[in-house]
Design an enzyme around this catalytic site. Structure first.
Site, mmCIF file in Angstrom:
data_model
loop_
_atom_site.group_PDB
_atom_site.id
_atom_site.type_symbol
_atom_site.label_atom_id
_atom_site.label_comp_id
_atom_site.label_asym_id
_atom_site.label_seq_id
_atom_site.Cartn_x
_atom_site.Cartn_y
_atom_site.Cartn_z
ATOM 1 N N ASP A 38 54.241 -76.229 -58.288
ATOM 2 C CA ASP A 38 55.498 -75.517 -58.446
ATOM 3 C C ASP A 38 55.788 -75.343 -59.928
ATOM 4 O O ASP A 38 55.328 -76.132 -60.763
ATOM 5 C CB ASP A 38 56.645 -76.309 -57.788
ATOM 6 C CG ASP A 38 57.820 -75.426 -57.393
ATOM 7 O OD1 ASP A 38 57.990 -75.176 -56.190
ATOM 8 O OD2 ASP A 38 58.558 -74.985 -58.292
ATOM 9 N N TYR A 157 60.432 -56.778 -54.279
ATOM 10 C CA TYR A 157 60.039 -57.805 -53.310
ATOM 11 C C TYR A 157 59.302 -57.181 -52.123
ATOM 12 O O TYR A 157 58.239 -57.660 -51.700
ATOM 13 C CB TYR A 157 61.292 -58.541 -52.834
ATOM 14 C CG TYR A 157 61.024 -59.759 -51.989
ATOM 15 C CD1 TYR A 157 60.851 -61.005 -52.568
ATOM 16 C CD2 TYR A 157 60.956 -59.673 -50.596
ATOM 17 C CE1 TYR A 157 60.617 -62.139 -51.794
ATOM 18 C CE2 TYR A 157 60.717 -60.779 -49.819
ATOM 19 C CZ TYR A 157 60.552 -62.016 -50.424
ATOM 20 O OH TYR A 157 60.303 -63.129 -49.649
ATOM 21 N N ILE A 190 64.884 -67.277 -43.164
ATOM 22 C CA ILE A 190 64.696 -68.712 -42.991
ATOM 23 C C ILE A 190 65.681 -69.459 -43.887
ATOM 24 O O ILE A 190 66.005 -69.006 -44.992
ATOM 25 C CB ILE A 190 63.250 -69.121 -43.367
ATOM 26 C CG1 ILE A 190 62.217 -68.239 -42.629
ATOM 27 C CG2 ILE A 190 63.008 -70.592 -43.070
ATOM 28 C CD1 ILE A 190 62.218 -68.365 -41.131
#
Length: 251
Positions: A38, A157, A190
């Site tokens: 990350d 995106y 989500i």
């Protein structure tokens, strides 16, 4: 469903939170040694520590997936430290601006493409090279429900997530006879920090109303599918795109 990953080494990018963290924890719970990758060092360290506290094997690695050299170093380091690379989930992603296409900032377009598309390419490229040396492996590239439908004011995106599916299909065809399976997963809405960040309360409620199931999904529901696709139970599945969207795209 029990899926065994004992003796397998996995990398999950964007694993410091949300879907990536859920995938990493699921892989570790099934026996894999997992590299938590990350950009947020503290977040990666935190997830790795949680996994170790539960008796799993985990390492943290700070990486900017938009930097090809950094990705190559991550793969090299993983192979040297863990003895190989068998599984990979290219999950790191950013949102971008909320602007109509004609007003979309060029610098934000570039940053979204760098992370959400170029980052997936760099990871896939170097993961394939590592897996080829050991005779195979499995990769899941994280697209989105927006890899198959459009969303106004999210051209960067949406374009990147559509392209991830094309990249996945091409690579899967190229390496199908070499023991490497490559699939894409498309989560819908989500419960993750990214969705929380981009959703005002009113927008959030509209999203839920648009969901045929009447709720958002959970990261663990995405993780279950990803781990299945990485497992030998999915041995004849490659080059495909699997939605986890509660029928959002079925409208």
């Amino acid at each position: 469903m029990e899926i065994g990953f004992e003796g397998k080494v996995a990398i999950v990018t964007g694993a410091g939170s949300g879907i990536g963290a859920a995938i990493a924890k699921k892989l570790a719970s099934e026996g894999a040694e997992v590299v938590i990758a990350d950009l947020d060092t503290a977040a990666a360290q935190g997830v790795a520590a949680e996994i170790r506290d539960e008796g799993g094997l985990a390492h943290d690695h700070t990486v900017d997936v938009g930097d090809a050299a950094a990705v190559e170093r991550m793969i090299t380091s993983t192979v040297e430290k863990c003895g190989g690379l068998h599984l990979a989930v290219n999950n790191a992603g950013i949102d971008g601006a909320r602007k109509p296409t004609g007003d979309y900032p060029v610098d934000i377009w570039r940053s979204v493409i760098d992370v959400n598309l170029n980052g997936v390419f760099y990871c896939t490229k170097y993961e394939i090279a590592a897996m080829m040396k050991q005779g195979g492996g499995a990769i899941v590239n994280m697209s989105s429900v927006l890899g198959s439908v459009g969303l106004p004011f999210a051209c960067g995106y949406t374009a990147a997530k559509h392209a991830v599916i094309g990249l996945t299909k091409v690579a899967a065809i190229e390496y199908a006879r070499m023991g490497i399976r490559i699939n894409a997963v498309g989560p819908g809405w989500i419960e993750t920090p990214l969705i929380t960040e981009i959703s005002e309360v009113a927008t959030s409620r509209r999203m839920e109303q648009m969901q045929p199931m009447g709720r958002r999904g959970k990261p663990e529901e995405v993780a279950a599918l990803v781990c299945f696709l990485l497992s030998e139970q999915a041995s004849f599945i490659t080059g495909s795109y699997h939605l986890v969207d509660g029928a959002y795209s079925a409208h």
